[in-house]
Motif scaffolding. Sequence first.
Motif, PDB file in Angstrom:
ATOM      1  N   VAL A   2       0.852  -1.187   0.000  1.00  0.00           N
ATOM      2  CA  VAL A   2       0.000   0.000   0.000  1.00  0.00           C
ATOM      3  C   VAL A   2       0.885   1.233   0.000  1.00  0.00           C
ATOM      4  CG1 VAL A   2      -1.719   1.297   1.298  1.00  0.00           C
ATOM      5  CG2 VAL A   2      -1.813  -1.206   1.260  1.00  0.00           C
ATOM      6  N   VAL A   4       1.035   5.329   0.509  1.00  0.00           N
ATOM      7  CA  VAL A   4       0.393   6.520   1.034  1.00  0.00           C
ATOM      8  C   VAL A   4       1.198   7.675   0.476  1.00  0.00           C
ATOM      9  CG1 VAL A   4      -0.243   7.808   3.084  1.00  0.00           C
ATOM     10  CG2 VAL A   4      -0.331   5.300   3.110  1.00  0.00           C
ATOM     11  N   PHE A  18      -5.875  -3.256   6.480  1.00  0.00           N
ATOM     12  CA  PHE A  18      -6.183  -2.153   5.575  1.00  0.00           C
ATOM     13  C   PHE A  18      -7.633  -2.290   5.183  1.00  0.00           C
ATOM     14  CE2 PHE A  18      -6.775  -0.706   1.186  1.00  0.00           C
ATOM     15  CZ  PHE A  18      -6.418   0.624   1.331  1.00  0.00           C
ATOM     16  N   PHE A  20     -10.435  -1.010   2.564  1.00  0.00           N
ATOM     17  CA  PHE A  20     -10.741  -0.295   1.331  1.00  0.00           C
ATOM     18  C   PHE A  20     -12.148   0.249   1.442  1.00  0.00           C
ATOM     19  CE2 PHE A  20     -12.708   0.013  -2.805  1.00  0.00           C
ATOM     20  CZ  PHE A  20     -11.750   0.671  -3.555  1.00  0.00           C
ATOM     21  N   SER A  22     -14.664   2.461  -0.709  1.00  0.00           N
ATOM     22  CA  SER A  22     -14.845   3.065  -2.020  1.00  0.00           C
ATOM     23  C   SER A  22     -15.249   4.534  -1.927  1.00  0.00           C
ATOM     24  CB  SER A  22     -15.858   2.279  -2.848  1.00  0.00           C
ATOM     25  OG  SER A  22     -17.112   2.271  -2.211  1.00  0.00           O
ATOM     26  N   VAL A  24     -13.847   6.765  -0.116  1.00  0.00           N
ATOM     27  CA  VAL A  24     -12.668   7.624   0.058  1.00  0.00           C
ATOM     28  C   VAL A  24     -11.441   7.154  -0.724  1.00  0.00           C
ATOM     29  CG1 VAL A  24     -13.373   8.512   2.312  1.00  0.00           C
ATOM     30  CG2 VAL A  24     -11.983   6.435   2.176  1.00  0.00           C
ATOM     31  N   THR A  25     -11.482   5.954  -1.274  1.00  0.00           N
ATOM     32  CA  THR A  25     -10.341   5.411  -2.003  1.00  0.00           C
ATOM     33  C   THR A  25     -10.631   5.425  -3.494  1.00  0.00           C
ATOM     34  OG1 THR A  25      -9.882   3.938  -0.129  1.00  0.00           O
ATOM     35  CG2 THR A  25      -8.768   3.448  -2.213  1.00  0.00           C
ATOM     36  N   PRO A  26      -9.874   6.199  -4.267  1.00  0.00           N
ATOM     37  CA  PRO A  26     -10.133   6.226  -5.709  1.00  0.00           C
ATOM     38  C   PRO A  26      -9.839   4.880  -6.355  1.00  0.00           C
ATOM     39  CG  PRO A  26      -8.392   7.794  -5.110  1.00  0.00           C
ATOM     40  CD  PRO A  26      -8.780   7.061  -3.891  1.00  0.00           C
ATOM     41  N   TYR A  27     -10.641   4.508  -7.311  1.00  0.00           N
ATOM     42  CA  TYR A  27     -10.379   3.288  -8.071  1.00  0.00           C
ATOM     43  C   TYR A  27     -10.608   3.571  -9.549  1.00  0.00           C
ATOM     44  CZ  TYR A  27     -15.448   2.753  -7.656  1.00  0.00           C
ATOM     45  OH  TYR A  27     -16.798   2.969  -7.685  1.00  0.00           O
ATOM     46  N   THR A  48     -13.231   9.105  -8.097  1.00  0.00           N
ATOM     47  CA  THR A  48     -13.376  10.355  -7.344  1.00  0.00           C
ATOM     48  C   THR A  48     -12.511  11.451  -7.948  1.00  0.00           C
ATOM     49  OG1 THR A  48     -11.580   9.766  -5.846  1.00  0.00           O
ATOM     50  CG2 THR A  48     -13.798   9.175  -5.147  1.00  0.00           C
ATOM     51  N   LEU A  50      -9.641  13.570  -7.531  1.00  0.00           N
ATOM     52  CA  LEU A  50      -8.462  13.569  -6.671  1.00  0.00           C
ATOM     53  C   LEU A  50      -8.096  14.957  -6.158  1.00  0.00           C
ATOM     54  CD1 LEU A  50      -6.110  11.143  -8.605  1.00  0.00           C
ATOM     55  CD2 LEU A  50      -7.340  10.697  -6.494  1.00  0.00           C
TER      56      LEU A  50
END
Length: 85
Positions: A2, A4, A18, A20, A22, A24-27, A48, A50
């Motif tokens: 991962v 950061v 960890f 995930f 969705s 808050v985590t861009p995919y 999202t 960024l």
Amino acid sequence: YVLVGRNEAICLASPCSFAFLSSVTPYLISVTPTAVRGPANLTLTISTNLLSNGATVNDVLITLNPYSCNITTIINQTIRCSLTN
């Protein structure tokens, strides 16, 4: 592993986990063109915006191992980059 920012996340306590999320985590949603051979300009659509949380283009890193995709623009959920080899 991962990342950061550009730093690998390291667990200091066990067990390490960890989550995930969705929200808050861009995919990645899509990439065009879907196939390339050699240098190419890519358009990536992500889940999202960024830059809405204060990030800048310098905070975003895209690699298609082992090649870097040099970001040219980020607008809302669309990233355009130049893939070189």
